[in-house]
Design a protein around this motif. Structure first.
Motif: not given
Length: 105
Positions: A38-46, A69-74
């Motif tokens: 949740e503290t990271m940009p989506l691109e970095e999480v992916e 789960l974070h990717i699913k929610l975003r």
């Protein structure tokens, strides 16, 4: 809880913990400490989610579960790869055990 160890012991522990060793981690660009998704940009999480696929260790498994789960929610859809290092039982095995877990997607 706190533990005081020498620099040499810390280097040994980092290089011998389950999962990627220090050289493999640097080569794959996986940071030593994985922040909460949740503290990271989506691109970095992916990117990190893809980079950590196939790694072992509880720390990475927990992070991948949160990232999944974070990717699913975003984005509204789950990533293609399972977040856990274990493989689920096949459909005939699940039904013979009387267990029907939710699908991964």
């Amino acid at each position: 809880m706190v533990a005081l160890v020498s620099q040499e012991d810390l280097a040994f522990l980092r290089n011998h913990r389950p999962g990627l060793n220090g050289a493999e981690r640097k080569a794959s660009e996986i940071p030593e400490i994985l922040e909460h998704p949740e503290t990271m940009p989506l691109e970095e999480v992916e990117r990190l989610y893809r980079s950590t696929q196939g790694t072992t260790g509880r720390r990475v498994d927990v992070w991948r579960g949160k990232a999944w789960l974070h990717i699913k929610l975003r984005t509204g859809k789950f990533p293609d790869e399972s977040p856990w290092s274990f493989q689920p039982a096949s459909e005939p095995e699940r039904t013979s055990m009387g267990v029907t877990p939710p699908p991964y997607r």
